[in-house]
Design a protein around this motif. Sequence first.
Motif, mmCIF file in Angstrom:
data_model
loop_
_atom_site.group_PDB
_atom_site.id
_atom_site.type_symbol
_atom_site.label_atom_id
_atom_site.label_comp_id
_atom_site.label_asym_id
_atom_site.label_seq_id
_atom_site.Cartn_x
_atom_site.Cartn_y
_atom_site.Cartn_z
ATOM 1 N N LYS A 1 0.827 -1.221 0.000
ATOM 2 C CA LYS A 1 0.000 0.000 0.000
ATOM 3 C C LYS A 1 0.855 1.263 0.000
ATOM 4 O O LYS A 1 0.597 2.233 0.707
ATOM 5 N N ASN A 2 1.945 1.192 -0.807
ATOM 6 C CA ASN A 2 2.835 2.336 -1.031
ATOM 7 C C ASN A 2 3.481 2.867 0.238
ATOM 8 O O ASN A 2 3.846 4.042 0.322
ATOM 9 N N SER A 3 3.627 2.003 1.218
ATOM 10 C CA SER A 3 4.401 2.367 2.402
ATOM 11 C C SER A 3 5.881 2.243 2.059
ATOM 12 O O SER A 3 6.256 1.912 0.940
ATOM 13 N N LYS A 4 6.742 2.455 3.028
ATOM 14 C CA LYS A 4 8.170 2.496 2.752
ATOM 15 C C LYS A 4 8.711 1.113 2.404
ATOM 16 O O LYS A 4 8.560 0.161 3.173
ATOM 17 N N LEU A 5 9.355 1.034 1.243
ATOM 18 C CA LEU A 5 9.886 -0.221 0.728
ATOM 19 C C LEU A 5 11.409 -0.179 0.706
ATOM 20 O O LEU A 5 12.014 0.825 0.329
#
Length: 371
Positions: free
Chosen positions: A110-114
């Motif tokens: 969900k487009n959190s920090k990768l």
Amino acid sequence: MKEEVEEKIERLMRLMTHEGLSGVLLNAQHNFAWLTAGGRNGIDQSREAGAGSLLVCADGRRFVLANKIELSRLMSEELTGQGYEPVEYPWEEEKGNPGLVADLAGSLIKNSKLGSDLSLGKSVAVVEGAIARARSQLTDSEVERFRLLGRDAAMAIGNLARALTPGLTEREVARMAADALAGIGAYSPVTLVAADERIRRFRHPVPTDLRWEKTLMIVVCARRQGLIASLTRLVCYGAIPEELSRRTELTAGVNGKIFTSTKPGISGSDIFSVAAQAYRDAGFPGEELLHHQGGATGYRTRDWVAHPQCTEQVQVDQAFAWNPSITGTKVEETCIAFADGLEIITATPDWPAIPVEVSGRAYHLPGILSL
């Protein structure tokens, strides 16, 4: 295998907590092999990147992202029973969109920090250093696989060396080494061969068409199931020159001091200082500046090498390949540093040995085989 894989997943979960990440994407071939207990995502061995990526999420989910060409093989041959959910994408879309995998991974968290082991753009944090530290401590099953690899590689190269005859070119010897390792299910990402004067001239002698007459050096980094065991062997046709024997014995002495200093908690810079002093004691000051001395290994030929500014520390159950050299010779073995001492895993059976004792610890380092 399941216990090993789950332990490594737990290490990545702790890494994500420490780095503030919601997911870690592993695509480099060495990391894929590490996380899957020896699996392969490599097709093109000239690239660090593999075909297929593993995504581990902070909430416990895990995915394998691969194109239509690769996904079925990865699921059926490399990831069976490891709990990965497949995510397939068209290979032709990947060619036109180098950020496709990062975008897919971002959507899954969900487009959190990768985080990733390879650079995938400014929006993805490169955390290979942290992953390397997570790799550093071998599991019990890895130790056993490493021991078997070291034994098999040492025997294969030892048998090869005993069958050599003068007149072979360095390239021919390299091919024979590759064949010998293939026979044990391994291959060497680094193969060096030096005949006669090239041993003195070059620390990294890439094989040429020079024909061997008197002295030969063979160097391999044998890789199997992702793990890499490095070793060097020297062969002489006929009597061993006195100066070569003397220098090799002194180099073995340097190696023994490096071995003894390889204890959990000591830094690479401290080990480098030990090596530098050992060369001075041997009467060859400055040799440490002519070639690196080796360092931590495992799923890469070297995860780090000892140098004056190296802050990396030896971990319990970590593998090392040390390769001290005095001009004209070299000694190299792979070992594992345990809490109670160091174990050499690449000793060649019935090979001439140089006994070395340092601070009450005895080692048998490889000498020179006379044919």
